[in-house]
Design an enzyme around this catalytic site. Structure first.
Site, mmCIF file in Angstrom:
data_model
loop_
_atom_site.group_PDB
_atom_site.id
_atom_site.type_symbol
_atom_site.label_atom_id
_atom_site.label_comp_id
_atom_site.label_asym_id
_atom_site.label_seq_id
_atom_site.Cartn_x
_atom_site.Cartn_y
_atom_site.Cartn_z
ATOM 1 C CG LEU A 45 3.546 1.906 1.713
ATOM 2 C CD1 LEU A 45 3.051 0.537 1.275
ATOM 3 C CD2 LEU A 45 4.691 1.753 2.699
ATOM 4 C CG ASP A 46 -2.179 3.418 -0.911
ATOM 5 O OD1 ASP A 46 -1.796 3.869 -1.999
ATOM 6 O OD2 ASP A 46 -2.963 2.457 -0.809
#
Length: 314
Positions: A45-46
């Site tokens: 997840l960025d």
């Protein structure tokens, strides 16, 4: 023999990842907080994004490869009028356009982004190009030619527009979809430019917000044993996986890498199918069903902690 630091902690922890923190940082932090030997997440997840980040601990990490092509759900906001090199608000603006699409125009374009579509991932992504992460090359100013890929958009919903030239959306998509690319491409199709100014993952496979725990909550718990109580059972991730009951004798064979004979049981599974072998409610192995044998693909050692405690008592 060198021993791992920490305890043999097993199970799932569904963290609500805050914005500005990378997935690897969260994994390392939770491993220390739970005094665990090992852990790993199911999908990056960025740092720009927030939301659901399932983390597997101990033997449960062996289940990550069996989760399949899980669907993901996100809520995101597009800022119209500017495109960035990263397709989100952390990047540098590379082009601008004053057009802000109307709600009617937005609704009209949504169907063209549903189903199987092609998209080019952002240069600032974890995809490897010639053995190197794309974001490493992009940060050095090197030109990155990202290969186009096919992804599936199962649903795309317009949630409304906000002041300041922003619009909100909800998407359900396949694993590997880049929502930042989706927002960029939607803007281009509307004759303008845009980037994501907010991105939140609300579901990852079977894990949704109902099981989440804030990282801050975990950090505020004083004792390690109490932190470990937030763990979900390893079997939680087997909800969509077929299960086969085995006897203690069969479990022992599987744990030693030995195959079982399908002749001794009624098999209702298809040849080539991978299922979970369970003995008295405990996961023993992931096995592959074959015509003449039931072969262990991955075995689990959930009794390690019990044996260590027994050795201490003796």
């Amino acid at each position: 023999m060198k021993h791992r630091k920490g305890a043999p902690v097993n199970g799932w922890l569904v963290i609500d990842k805050p914005e500005g923190m990378g997935s690897t940082t969260v994994v390392n932090l939770t491993r220390r907080l739970l005094n665990a030997q090992k852990n790993g997440h199911t999908g990056t997840l960025d740092p720009f994004a927030s939301g659901i980040l399932p983390i597997a601990f101990g033997e449960t990490t062996k289940l990550i490869d069996f989760l399949g092509d899980e669907t993901k759900e996100y809520e995101f906001t597009i800022q119209w009028g500017a495109e960035t090199d990263s397709a989100d608000s952390d990047g540098v603006v590379v082009a601008t356009n004053e057009k802000v699409p109307t709600d009617e125009e937005i609704q009209a374009v949504l169907p063209s982004f549903c189903g199987q579509i092609m998209q080019v991932p952002p240069a600032f992504s974890a995809i490897k190009i010639n053995g190197r992460r794309a974001y490493e090359l992009a940060r050095k100013g090197e030109k990155v030619n990202m290969p186009e890929r096919q992804v599936s958009i199962f649903s795309l919903e317009f949630l409304g527009s906000e002041a300041g030239g922003r619009s909100r959306f909800k998407v359900c998509c396949s694993k590997g979809t880049y929502v930042r690319s989706l927002g960029r491409d939607m803007a281009r199709s509307l004759g303008t430019l845009g980037h994501l100014c907010r991105l939140r993952r609300t579901r990852s496979g079977i894990f949704d917000q109902s099981a989440k725990i804030l990282l801050e909550t975990l950090q505020n718990v004083v004792y390690i044993d109490e932190r470990q109580q937030f763990l979900l059972p390893s079997e939680t991730s087997l909800r969509d996986i077929a299960v086969m009951a085995v006897s203690e004798a069969e479990a022992a064979k599987l744990l030693h890498g030995q195959a079982l004979s399908p002749k001794l049981r009624e098999i209702s599974f298809s040849a080539g199918q991978t299922v979970a072998a369970v003995c008295k409610g405990e996961l023993v192995a992931m096995v592959r069903i074959e015509e003449n044998r039931i072969s262990p693909v991955r075995v689990f050692n959930f009794n390690q902690k019990k044996r260590e405690n027994k050795d201490v008592d003796q």
